[in-house]
Design a protein around this motif. Sequence first.
Motif, PDB file in Angstrom:
ATOM      1  N   ILE A 329     -25.155 -30.273 -61.151  1.00 37.59           N
ATOM      2  CA  ILE A 329     -24.137 -29.516 -61.884  1.00 37.59           C
ATOM      3  C   ILE A 329     -22.924 -29.303 -60.982  1.00 37.59           C
ATOM      4  O   ILE A 329     -23.056 -28.839 -59.854  1.00 37.59           O
ATOM      5  N   ALA A 330     -21.748 -29.667 -61.501  1.00 38.89           N
ATOM      6  CA  ALA A 330     -20.506 -29.514 -60.744  1.00 38.89           C
ATOM      7  C   ALA A 330     -19.482 -28.721 -61.545  1.00 38.89           C
ATOM      8  O   ALA A 330     -18.274 -28.902 -61.365  1.00 38.89           O
ATOM      9  N   THR A 331     -19.953 -27.866 -62.432  1.00 35.59           N
ATOM     10  CA  THR A 331     -19.078 -27.030 -63.255  1.00 35.59           C
ATOM     11  C   THR A 331     -19.729 -25.662 -63.398  1.00 35.59           C
ATOM     12  O   THR A 331     -20.945 -25.563 -63.547  1.00 35.59           O
ATOM     13  N   ALA A 332     -18.915 -24.619 -63.372  1.00 40.51           N
ATOM     14  CA  ALA A 332     -19.427 -23.251 -63.556  1.00 40.51           C
ATOM     15  C   ALA A 332     -18.492 -22.502 -64.487  1.00 40.51           C
ATOM     16  O   ALA A 332     -17.265 -22.551 -64.327  1.00 40.51           O
ATOM     17  N   VAL A 333     -19.073 -21.832 -65.474  1.00 33.41           N
ATOM     18  CA  VAL A 333     -18.319 -20.961 -66.375  1.00 33.41           C
ATOM     19  C   VAL A 333     -18.594 -19.529 -65.934  1.00 33.41           C
ATOM     20  O   VAL A 333     -19.723 -19.039 -66.045  1.00 33.41           O
ATOM     21  N   ILE A 334     -17.575 -18.859 -65.425  1.00 35.00           N
ATOM     22  CA  ILE A 334     -17.700 -17.492 -64.944  1.00 35.00           C
ATOM     23  C   ILE A 334     -17.100 -16.571 -66.006  1.00 35.00           C
ATOM     24  O   ILE A 334     -15.910 -16.667 -66.314  1.00 35.00           O
ATOM     25  N   ASP A 335     -17.918 -15.693 -66.582  1.00 38.33           N
ATOM     26  CA  ASP A 335     -17.440 -14.821 -67.649  1.00 38.33           C
ATOM     27  C   ASP A 335     -17.623 -13.356 -67.252  1.00 38.33           C
ATOM     28  O   ASP A 335     -17.942 -13.036 -66.107  1.00 38.33           O
ATOM     29  N   ASN A 336     -17.390 -12.480 -68.213  1.00 39.69           N
ATOM     30  CA  ASN A 336     -17.460 -11.026 -67.992  1.00 39.69           C
ATOM     31  C   ASN A 336     -16.469 -10.554 -66.932  1.00 39.69           C
ATOM     32  O   ASN A 336     -16.739  -9.606 -66.176  1.00 39.69           O
ATOM     33  N   LEU A 337     -15.331 -11.220 -66.852  1.00 41.17           N
ATOM     34  CA  LEU A 337     -14.281 -10.805 -65.939  1.00 41.17           C
ATOM     35  C   LEU A 337     -13.324  -9.847 -66.648  1.00 41.17           C
ATOM     36  O   LEU A 337     -13.391  -9.670 -67.863  1.00 41.17           O
ATOM     37  N   GLU A 338     -12.423  -9.250 -65.881  1.00 40.66           N
ATOM     38  CA  GLU A 338     -11.436  -8.348 -66.454  1.00 40.66           C
ATOM     39  C   GLU A 338     -10.164  -9.120 -66.785  1.00 40.66           C
ATOM     40  O   GLU A 338      -9.767 -10.028 -66.042  1.00 40.66           O
TER      41      GLU A 338
END
Length: 620
Positions: A329-338
């Motif tokens: 895996i070479a992709t990351a979805v980072i959520d729950n940010l402001e």
Amino acid sequence: MNGYLKNIIANAQIMQAMVQAELGQNIPNPKPNPVYDNFLEAGEMRLQVLEASTAALKTAIGSPNKNCEVTPPPPPTNVIAESATMDNVSSIVVRWDPPNPVPDNLQYKVYFSAIDESGYQAAGEVVFRICDSTQTSASITDLSPRSRYQVRIGTVAGVVSESSSTPELIETPDIIPSMPTNVIMEAISPNSVALKWAPPDIAGEITEYVIYYMEDGNPPVMTDVVSPPGQYHTVEDLSEGTRYVMEVAARSNNGEGPKSVPQEVRTIDFNPPHPLNLNCTAVNKTTVILTWEPPVLLAGDGIIRGYNINYTDSRYREFYLYKTKDASIATAVIDNLEPATMYYFQASSRTRKTFGGGGAVVMCQTKADAPTAPRNVQLELSRIEPPQLTMRWIPSLHTYGPLKNYTLHWGVKNGALRKELIDPTRLRWISDFLDDDTVHEFKLYAVNDVGFGEPAIQTFKTPKRQTIVPPNVTVDRVKGDYNTTMLQVRWDPPLHPVQGYDILYRKFEWVYSGRWHLKEISDPTALASEIIVNKPENSFIVVVQGKPVRGRPPHFQQPNFGGPMGNNNMGQPSMNRGQGGPGRGMNPGPGGNQMNPGPRGNQMMGGQNPFRNNNMEMQG
């Protein structure tokens, strides 16, 4: 026929003597002791003679009646043969169930013979008789390991004919090998160890080898199976820089032998390089997408198991860790940010035991959102005559970037609303003069580059107060010193005593957007006043109110001068036409509204009028 019977009896007596002699028993009325070399061969020969004599007797007698035919007993059922090998010697145990029904004088015969892999029987069957009908098992010993045999069970019930079960084919197990010898281990990479060994000293046909190993010598025990069997194997997928304890065991088709002497080996250390070309893209207000490329690995490097993403916001309030499932895996979805917040991201590679250094830090800001509502909005009556409110609040919890302004929509509830912009650095607002005894509604919005957030909503009802309306209010334009323009306001004495007067005035607008101005007169005997105006080209609305003397409540009228509060508070002034010029207005009569046209000639000053009282003068 008698000859056949005598022959049968004689052979039976000889057979009995042989058995008794073999068993070491004395025979009553002994007959001549037969001489034989092998009991089994002699017994088989006598049985064959008895069978032949019995068959001849049967033929001599002849029996056309089928009811006189001799029927052999049924064969045994559920025949099961099992083999075992211990100490390089094999055996076969065969078990069966009696026939049903069980005839009288039932005996069993066990037949077995050796066969090759193709099923060919090279020699004759070996047979032995079991005279005890309650015995339903037999053990055949002293057999060779890893050999094939055929076993069947026959039943005899004192007659010549017999029945037999279906032959059972069985192979005796191989011997259990001893442990492998001369085991040598070597770490050849951070994640692999090579082993080689010599075969066991005692071994039949080895089917496979098993390598047992434990990390740091502690459970769980892991295994690698070497099949087909060889004397060399590489254990893969180990942890870098780790001590392992390893053993080797050999297996045959009869089971596994003892393990070799345990030996220790340590894999090579490995510090993984960081991912390349980390990139961040904001997707929405709370989510970003990170992409990267795997690092370049050299020959002899270890295995990268996955990637770590460390991130925090620009204020370093909290630190977070995101882990990929594996290295594919070479992709990351980072959520729950402001929303509208700058974040710092750094990527590193990890192995099973550790992680390497991080690469370059990448900054990424989430997309903005409208601000949340202002907090702790409070209203208080800061002036009673005429009514005026002061609003205070604290900023929104989340502004998501700098605020452009605060926007306030306010007015009489369920009526027309006014809109006022407030500087974002201010947290206080003072209202215009309001109507008496009226519910007002205030909606305060915080505004940033995205737009309006949710409003903070408050309502306030102004108190009911007593006012005195002086009659015959007139307004004229006059010129003052230095060519200034003034509104000259006159009125007649009211019917009730006052302690002074309030004069409110503002520019006339069809859609009210300005504010009232207040001039206070403390002289209760005053009947005129002058107001300097900055823009003489505008038309103005003027309201005169008397301040009642405290302690002497007079008959009063309720003023309404809040302006933009809707048609329910609007009066319709009288319409007066006259020649243009200062001081040339026409008074419609006592108690009526007066309109004075301004310097531009005749003007109709009708339309929206927030005053239903006759104390208002409109100066054009």
